[in-house]
Scaffold this active site. Structure first.
Site, PDB file in Angstrom:
ATOM      1  N   ARG A 100      -7.908  -4.381  -3.138  1.00 25.24           N
ATOM      2  CA  ARG A 100      -7.608  -3.161  -3.744  1.00 25.24           C
ATOM      3  C   ARG A 100      -8.265  -2.811  -4.844  1.00 25.24           C
ATOM      4  NH1 ARG A 100      -2.727  -2.586  -1.497  1.00 25.24           N
ATOM      5  NH2 ARG A 100      -1.737  -4.270  -1.015  1.00 25.24           N
TER       6      ARG A 100
ATOM      7  N   CYS B  77       0.638  -1.182   0.151  1.00 30.28           N
ATOM      8  CA  CYS B  77      -0.112   0.160  -0.029  1.00 30.28           C
ATOM      9  C   CYS B  77       0.873   1.267  -0.144  1.00 30.28           C
ATOM     10  CB  CYS B  77      -1.228  -0.204   0.855  1.00 30.28           C
ATOM     11  SG  CYS B  77      -1.985  -1.314   0.808  1.00 30.28           S
TER      12      CYS B  77
END
Length: 213
Positions: free
Chosen positions: A126, A49
């Protein structure tokens, strides 16, 4: 059936939201008149991330030029988001200049189908949603938690969609600005004949023609 993820649908209104972010409260209406990339990540202070956030930030000038805003989200508190943003600045020297939604109650994540029980019950996958200036959902993409996204593709896709809107055309695989675009199929036989004979178009057959813009 249990654990069915309800997903928003393309070319329909994007789900409305009203959320606390690292830049104050934001709603879908806050982005009216602009393109918006709303994207979720599994958790703050995680390596994949972190690379994605720095990559989005690196391309922010390109998104700005496209009148496109960035808005992150995870099922973490705004205190966690703020601390992570400060940590990225400290450890990597990168200022994250776009807001991040704190979605502890998962309202936004559930409205957009970001929580997939097969991956995790309390973390968003995601997911990436591209919303146009009138609030219509134009594209959505999902990635596994283990693999990061390509921000260059999102720049390319927003550019391609804006080109299609402006010129009433489609774009071929891997299209980039300056490449020829695909024109809609001819509506009549006469139009097809004229198109095949025209020097304006590059036609393989009546249904497959490209042109420069």
């Amino acid at each position: 059936m249990e654990n069915i993820v309800s997903l928003p649908r393309l070319n329909e209104a994007a789900p409305a939201f009203d959320a606390v972010t690292t830049h104050g409260r934001k709603t879908l209406e806050s982005y009216k008149g602009k393109w918006l990339i709303l994207f979720s990540h599994p958790a703050d202070f995680t390596p994949v991330c972190t690379t994605e956030f720095m990559a989005f930030q690196a391309r922010k000038p390109q998104f700005d030029a496209l009148n496109c805003e960035l808005l992150g989200l995870s099922i973490d508190s705004h205190h966690s988001h703020n601390a992570w943003v400060l940590n990225i600045k400290e450890k990597f020297g990168v200022d994250i200049e776009f807001p991040i939604i704190a979605d502890l109650d998962m309202k936004v994540a559930k409205a957009y189908g970001m929580v997939h029980p097969g991956a995790a019950d309390t973390s968003a996958v995601r997911a990436t949603f591209i919303i146009d200036p009138v609030g219509k959902l134009r594209a959505m993409m999902y990635y596994p938690m283990s693999n990061g996204r390509s921000m260059d593709e999102f720049v390319r896709l927003v550019t391609a969609m804006q080109t299609s809107d402006a010129h009433a055309c489609a774009t071929p695989e891997a299209w980039q600005p300056g490449d020829k675009v695909i024109v809609p199929p001819a509506a009549t036989v006469e139009e097809a004949k004229a198109r095949m004979a025209s020097k304006e178009f590059e036609c393989v057959d009546f249904y497959f023609c490209k042109k420069s813009i």
